[in-house]
Design an enzyme around this catalytic site. Structure first.
Site, PDB file in Angstrom:
ATOM      1  N   HIS A 161      -3.766 -30.225  47.587  1.00  0.00           N
ATOM      2  CA  HIS A 161      -3.018 -31.473  47.437  1.00  0.00           C
ATOM      3  C   HIS A 161      -2.877 -32.139  48.809  1.00  0.00           C
ATOM      4  CE1 HIS A 161      -1.361 -29.746  43.478  1.00  0.00           C
ATOM      5  NE2 HIS A 161      -2.292 -30.654  43.223  1.00  0.00           N
ATOM      6  N   GLU A 164       0.184 -31.844  51.168  1.00  0.00           N
ATOM      7  CA  GLU A 164       0.757 -30.512  51.434  1.00  0.00           C
ATOM      8  C   GLU A 164       0.134 -29.910  52.700  1.00  0.00           C
ATOM      9  OE1 GLU A 164       0.360 -28.517  47.647  1.00  0.00           O
ATOM     10  OE2 GLU A 164       1.645 -29.997  46.661  1.00  0.00           O
ATOM     11  N   HIS A 295      -0.028 -23.813  48.509  1.00  0.00           N
ATOM     12  CA  HIS A 295       0.507 -25.155  48.256  1.00  0.00           C
ATOM     13  C   HIS A 295       1.863 -25.232  48.959  1.00  0.00           C
ATOM     14  CE1 HIS A 295      -2.103 -26.660  44.831  1.00  0.00           C
ATOM     15  NE2 HIS A 295      -2.508 -25.399  44.927  1.00  0.00           N
ATOM     16  N   GLU A 368       3.614 -21.173  47.025  1.00  0.00           N
ATOM     17  CA  GLU A 368       4.227 -22.450  47.424  1.00  0.00           C
ATOM     18  C   GLU A 368       4.999 -22.200  48.719  1.00  0.00           C
ATOM     19  OE1 GLU A 368       3.928 -25.395  45.893  1.00  0.00           O
ATOM     20  OE2 GLU A 368       3.199 -24.925  43.874  1.00  0.00           O
TER      21      GLU A 368
HETATM   22  O1  0X9 Z   1       1.562 -28.453  40.212  1.00  0.00           O
HETATM   23  C1  0X9 Z   1       0.752 -27.893  40.941  1.00  0.00           C
HETATM   24  O2  0X9 Z   1      -0.439 -28.106  40.921  1.00  0.00           O
HETATM   25  C2  0X9 Z   1       1.226 -26.844  41.942  1.00  0.00           C
HETATM   26  N1  0X9 Z   1       2.533 -27.164  42.439  1.00  0.00           N
HETATM   27  S1  0X9 Z   1       2.649 -28.345  43.557  1.00  0.00           S
HETATM   28  O3  0X9 Z   1       4.041 -28.639  43.780  1.00  0.00           O
HETATM   29  N2  0X9 Z   1       2.062 -27.760  44.903  1.00  0.00           N
HETATM   30  O4  0X9 Z   1       1.879 -29.458  43.144  1.00  0.00           O
HETATM   31  C3  0X9 Z   1       1.133 -25.482  41.312  1.00  0.00           C
HETATM   32  C4  0X9 Z   1       2.293 -25.151  40.482  1.00  0.00           C
HETATM   33  C5  0X9 Z   1       2.139 -23.781  39.920  1.00  0.00           C
HETATM   34  N3  0X9 Z   1       1.877 -23.791  38.543  1.00  0.00           N
HETATM   35  C6  0X9 Z   1       2.860 -23.976  37.645  1.00  0.00           C
HETATM   36  N4  0X9 Z   1       4.063 -24.135  38.016  1.00  0.00           N
HETATM   37  N5  0X9 Z   1       2.552 -23.942  36.390  1.00  0.00           N
HETATM   38 ZN    ZN Z   2       0.225 -28.440  45.508  1.00  0.00          ZN
END
Ligand code: 0X9
Ligand code: ZN
Length: 413
Positions: A161, A164, A295, A368
């Site tokens: 992303h 990030e 992330h 994260e």
């Molecule tokens: O939403 C995403 O792609 C990731 N989080 S972020 O804030 N970096 O964008 C991964 C999230 C992990 N997966 C789930 N929570 N389902």
């Molecule tokens: Zn992310």
């Protein structure tokens, strides 16, 4: 008793065949950008026209030498990967207070210099080119780069992303620990001698560059590939081919920040990741055993799956689930993060983590990092350092991940 069988093993065997086809294709189409998209370069030609140099020795066969006697062997001699183009001159910069984060040009110079300083254990390549023509750099760190063996592998990627930026610093920090510690730190030396550690520093370099365009932040998440309706960008973490577009926080609308793309792997950057990971299949086995997609933010370690709230759906064995949970919980003990199933945060689909595990049989996690999206430069050292023990643990465990739930290593031979 853990079994490494199940969804992972099934796909590994299938992918062995797929990988052979991919390798054959790579040998003749090296430098092309994949089947589902074409690229209009908007960066200097020197960058945009550079060929994608896959890890390993997938380059075109060397021409046969002039024949002066009987042909001894018909096996082609693999050529070294093509040289990377020079790093670009600086075109962007971070806002004040964030100057220690690496711009694309700084990242390029850092990884080129590190590889040049450690040619015995570090191989830098580009696994593909972003929509705007930037290299997607990968480094393999191992004492076995040249001996034709394939030690157990572990992958760390960052920068999926654009906004990030701390997630790009994490693979860079791992590179530093391993290259600087080799020959000095006993644990690091042993791991480099017994593993193949793959680092993909910035999966989405266009997104990161756009996010800091003009020296200010733009909260830009996606890549920079144009969509048919005039909007820009695909969320790369919704574009992988595992339950693509099925559920949760994902959108079919091109203007959405969570746009899944027009098809699985429609983005050049996810195609590069797919092809790179699939090239690590040898003898029908995926040699990458464990992976982390870094992330920001939340100080979380998330195990698969994200596409469903079910803990052990049909495409996961109870044994594999136990290994995933044990690895995540142990890493969390080491870095003070919270470990949980990805979907307990929210359901999403088409993510790298779900694809690594569901389609490649890799014990994979989303980590994260940090406590906010735009954390100042001053946090880089502490936030990366707090993950050092967890990263080294996962590298160690890649040798036999099921050891996380067993006292004996019997299942790894
Ligand atoms: O939403 C995403 O792609 C990731 N989080 S972020 O804030 N970096 O964008 C991964 C999230 C992990 N997966 C789930 N929570 N389902
Ligand atoms: Zn992310």
């Amino acid at each position: 008793m853990a079994t490494l069988a199940g969804a992972g093993t099934r796909t590994r065997v299938v992918l062995g065949v797929v990988a052979l086809v991919a390798v054959a294709a790579a040998a003749v189409t090296i430098g092309t950008t994949g089947p589902t998209a074409t690229r209009t370069p908007s960066l200097p030609l020197a960058l945009a026209s550079a060929t994608a140099a896959p890890l390993g020795t997938l380059g075109p066969p060397s021409p046969a030498p002039p024949s002066i006697g009987p042909v001894v062997s018909l096996m082609p001699t693999p050529s070294p990967p093509p040289a990377l183009p020079p790093c670009p001159s600086e075109t962007e910069h971070f806002p004040a207070g964030y100057a220690a984060y690496h711009t694309y040009a700084e990242l390029c110079r850092a990884v080129v210099a590190a590889a040049a300083a450690h040619p015995d254990i570090a191989r830098l390549t580009s696994i593909g080119i972003s929509w705007q023509g930037r290299q997607i750099f990968a480094m393999e760190i191992s004492a076995h780069l040249a001996d034709g063996t394939h030690p157990p592998g572990v992958l760390f990627d960052g920068g999926t992303h654009g906004l990030e930026h701390l997630s790009v610093e994490m693979p860079l920090a791992i590179m530093g620990w391993l290259l600087d510690g080799y020959g000095k730190d006993a644990t690091v030396t042993r791991l480099v001698q017994t593993r193949a550690i793959f680092l993909v520093f910035d999966v989405n370099p266009d997104g990161a560059a756009f996010d800091i365009a003009g020296g200010r932040f733009h909260e830009w998440r996606k890549n920079h590939q144009p969509n048919a309706d005039g909007t820009i960008g695909t969320d790369l973490n919704r574009n992988y081919d595992d339950h693509w577009g099925c559920c949760g926080l994902v959108s079919a609308k091109p203007g959405s920040s969570y746009y899944r793309g027009g098809a699985p792997f429609s983005a050049l950057e996810t195609q590069a990741m797919r092809d790179f990971v699939e090239r690590q299949v040898f003898g029908g086995h995926q040699e990458i055993r464990a992976a982390v997609a870094f992330h920001t933010s939340g100080r979380l370690i998330l195990w698969p799956y994200g596409y469903t709230r079910t803990a052990i759906p049909d495409d996961m064995t109870a044994g594999d689930h136990a290994v995933l949970v044990a690895l995540a919980k142990h890493m969390a003990k080491l870095n003070g993060y919270i470990a949980e199933q990805a979907s307990s945060l929210y359901v999403d689909s088409g993510t790298a983590r779900d694809w690594y595990f569901g389609e490649q049989g890799i014990y994979a996690f989303t980590v994260e990092l940090g406590t906010g999206t735009y954390q100042r430069s001053s946090v880089i050292a502490s936030e990366t350092a707090r993950n050092r023990a967890a990263v080294l643990y996962l590298i160690e465990m890649a040798g036999c991940p099921s050891k996380a739930i067993e006292t004996s290593a019997a299942s790894c031979g």
